[in-house]
Design an enzyme around this catalytic site. Structure first.
Site, PDB file in Angstrom:
ATOM      1  N   ARG A 139       2.780   4.624  -6.899  1.00 55.96           N
ATOM      2  CA  ARG A 139       2.650   3.167  -6.890  1.00 55.96           C
ATOM      3  C   ARG A 139       3.210   2.620  -5.581  1.00 55.96           C
ATOM      4  NH1 ARG A 139       7.289   2.220  -5.833  1.00 55.96           N
ATOM      5  NH2 ARG A 139       6.799   0.022  -5.995  1.00 55.96           N
ATOM      6  N   GLY A 140       3.027   1.284  -5.415  1.00 59.37           N
ATOM      7  CA  GLY A 140       3.371   0.670  -4.129  1.00 59.37           C
ATOM      8  C   GLY A 140       2.086   0.640  -3.299  1.00 59.37           C
ATOM      9  N   ARG A 154      -6.702   0.498  -9.645  1.00 59.98           N
ATOM     10  CA  ARG A 154      -5.844  -0.694  -9.803  1.00 59.98           C
ATOM     11  C   ARG A 154      -6.466  -1.815  -8.967  1.00 59.98           C
ATOM     12  NH1 ARG A 154       0.504  -0.095  -9.301  1.00 59.98           N
ATOM     13  NH2 ARG A 154       0.461  -1.969 -10.593  1.00 59.98           N
ATOM     14  N   GLN A 198      11.111  -1.233 -11.349  1.00 61.26           N
ATOM     15  CA  GLN A 198      11.041  -0.560 -10.039  1.00 61.26           C
ATOM     16  C   GLN A 198      12.291  -0.820  -9.213  1.00 61.26           C
ATOM     17  OE1 GLN A 198       8.583  -2.241 -11.503  1.00 61.26           O
ATOM     18  NE2 GLN A 198       6.554  -1.527 -10.915  1.00 61.26           N
ATOM     19  N   ASP A 202       1.196  -6.855  -2.027  1.00 59.26           N
ATOM     20  CA  ASP A 202       0.048  -6.063  -2.481  1.00 59.26           C
ATOM     21  C   ASP A 202      -1.248  -6.574  -1.885  1.00 59.26           C
ATOM     22  OD1 ASP A 202       2.178  -5.509  -4.662  1.00 59.26           O
ATOM     23  OD2 ASP A 202       0.665  -3.936  -4.800  1.00 59.26           O
ATOM     24  N   ASN A 253       2.401 -10.221  -4.882  1.00 57.21           N
ATOM     25  CA  ASN A 253       3.384  -9.136  -4.965  1.00 57.21           C
ATOM     26  C   ASN A 253       3.837  -9.052  -6.421  1.00 57.21           C
ATOM     27  OD1 ASN A 253       4.965  -7.073  -3.595  1.00 57.21           O
ATOM     28  ND2 ASN A 253       6.745  -8.340  -4.001  1.00 57.21           N
ATOM     29  N   LYS A 254       4.707  -8.123  -6.697  1.00 55.86           N
ATOM     30  CA  LYS A 254       5.168  -7.850  -8.065  1.00 55.86           C
ATOM     31  C   LYS A 254       5.565  -9.119  -8.809  1.00 55.86           C
ATOM     32  CE  LYS A 254       5.220  -4.771  -9.812  1.00 55.86           C
ATOM     33  NZ  LYS A 254       4.043  -4.494 -10.696  1.00 55.86           N
TER      34      LYS A 254
HETATM   35  O1  MRU Z   1       3.129  -2.152  -9.605  1.00 58.37           O
HETATM   36  P1  MRU Z   1       3.713  -1.574  -8.352  1.00 58.37           P
HETATM   37  O2  MRU Z   1       5.006  -0.868  -8.572  1.00 58.37           O
HETATM   38  O3  MRU Z   1       2.697  -0.733  -7.604  1.00 58.37           O
HETATM   39  O4  MRU Z   1       4.009  -2.845  -7.452  1.00 58.37           O
HETATM   40  C1  MRU Z   1       4.577  -2.642  -6.179  1.00 58.37           C
HETATM   41  C2  MRU Z   1       4.873  -3.903  -5.454  1.00 58.37           C
HETATM   42  O5  MRU Z   1       4.634  -4.985  -5.923  1.00 58.37           O
HETATM   43  C3  MRU Z   1       5.374  -3.746  -4.056  1.00 58.37           C
HETATM   44  O6  MRU Z   1       6.227  -4.804  -3.726  1.00 58.37           O
HETATM   45  C4  MRU Z   1       4.195  -3.750  -3.083  1.00 58.37           C
HETATM   46  O7  MRU Z   1       3.189  -2.863  -3.498  1.00 58.37           O
HETATM   47  C5  MRU Z   1       4.598  -3.402  -1.714  1.00 58.37           C
HETATM   48  S1  MRU Z   1       5.088  -1.710  -1.537  1.00 58.37           S
HETATM   49  C6  MRU Z   1       5.528  -1.485   0.077  1.00 58.37           C
END
Ligand code: MRU
Length: 338
Positions: A44-45, A81, A177, A218, A228-229
């Site tokens: 993820r990320g 995703r 996370q 993202d 973003n998250k």
């Molecule tokens: O659902 P995730 O864990 O993939 O979400 C990740 C995030 O929101 C991060 O902040 C984003 O992907 C940037 S990672 C450098």
């Protein structure tokens, strides 16, 4: 610690769902396994998803019976995703290479990510005040990019430069996370970090004297609106209230130049049981209605700067982000001369 790597005839990865309790290395040798690893957040990320998916296309080339099967496999990986645009970016880039050259391109994307993250860290570290409490969110370190990290890479670089940042890390529910991954990576990097509950974000800004916030992304629209998250928007609003600069750090590959604003960014909604249960234990009555968006969109008016490998974009973002679209190679050439 490499979260993603090429393993001879498969793509290897660290299963991030098991961290920090267990360091489990796994491999995806089929397209189904690649898609499943992305879908379940084993990998993820946004940038790490892009790197992993690129290797996944190399897996697809090895395992597909013919061109039609290969194309269908690539489409499935690209749809694993919806929000992180790095996934589509990687698929687009792979679609431009000759059959059989996919692995070389995936290795190049991974190598470039290291250089990109190093540049983001250098540019971003200049923004952090000395000895400051710096709030971040979710996880944006090496695990999230397959390289040095974005927002977390900035904090780690500031520490390396002797600026003595102290990271404030919200736990980032529902999948934690921040608690599971960011505190783990900061401990590994020797950067002091304080974990807080997500509900403590605003109060902590006031009581622990947070001086700035920096998060990842993202997907970023042309006008700077940033997905973003889930919970990032709340951090940005609390930062604005406390007059704390709120920065985003992300590579150019996270910018979706086809979107003029964040309005049409697709927001992933995930399984209600991520909210109703934790670690197999019910935290709410079975069947409780749940809304579980995995991301939110922070309007660009709340963002003081967007740190990319090309430097820090400032408002008006239509202009500064527009520059990245039209002149990336020129900017890269300029950077190379320095
Ligand atoms: O659902 P995730 O864990 O993939 O979400 C990740 C995030 O929101 C991060 O902040 C984003 O992907 C940037 S990672 C450098």
């Amino acid at each position: 610690m490499e979260p993603v790597w090429w393993d001879g005839d498969a793509v290897g990865y660290i299963d991030q769902r098991r961290l920090p309790g267990s360091l489990v290395r796994a491999r995806a040798a089929t397209v189904d396994e690649v898609v499943e690893a992305i879908r379940t957040l084993a990998v993820r990320g946004a940038p790490a998803i892009g790197v992993f998916a690129a290797y996944g296309v190399a897996v697809a080339r090895r395992t597909a019976g013919g061109d039609d099967e290969f194309r269908a496999a690539v489409a499935r990986i690209g749809a694993a995703r919806p929000t992180a645009v790095n996934l589509r970016w990687a698929m687009d880039r792979l679609s431009g290479v000759e059959a059989g050259a996919e692995l070389a391109e995936a290795l190049a994307i991974h190598e470039e990510q290291r250089d990109v993250d190093r540049r983001i860290a250098e540019h971003g570290a200049t923004l952090l005040p000395e000895g400051a409490a710096v709030m971040t969110y979710c996880n944006t370190g090496p695990l999230a990019t397959g390289a040095g990290g974005t927002a977390l890479g900035v904090i780690i670089e500031a520490a390396r430069l002797g600026k003595k940042p102290r990271a404030i890390v919200p736990e980032t529910r529902p999948l934690l996370q921040g608690a599971r991954l960011t505190t783990f990576e900061l401990a590994g990097a020797g950067v002091p970090a304080t974990l807080i509950a997500d509900g403590a974000v605003a109060w902590t800004m006031r009581t622990l004297g947070v001086r700035c916030a920096i998060v990842g992304a993202d997907r970023i629209a042309r006008n700077g609106d940033t997905a973003n998250k889930i919970g990032t928007l709340a951090v940005a609003i609390a930062a604005a209230h406390h007059r704390i600069p709120f920065y985003v750090a992300a590579p150019r590959s996270t910018i979706d130049f086809s979107l003029s604003s964040g309005e049409r960014i697709p927001i992933e909604e995930r399984d209600p049981d991520e909210v109703r249960r934790f670690g197999g234990v019910a935290t709410a009555p079975d069947g409780t209605p749940v809304y579980n968006p995995a991301f939110d969109v922070t309007p660009s008016c709340l963002i003081a700067g967007i740190v990319t490998e090309f430097g820090v974009c400032r408002p008006p973002y239509d202009e500064s982000i527009g520059d990245l679209e039209t002149r990336p190679s020129k900017l890269l050439a300029e950077l190379a001369k320095r």
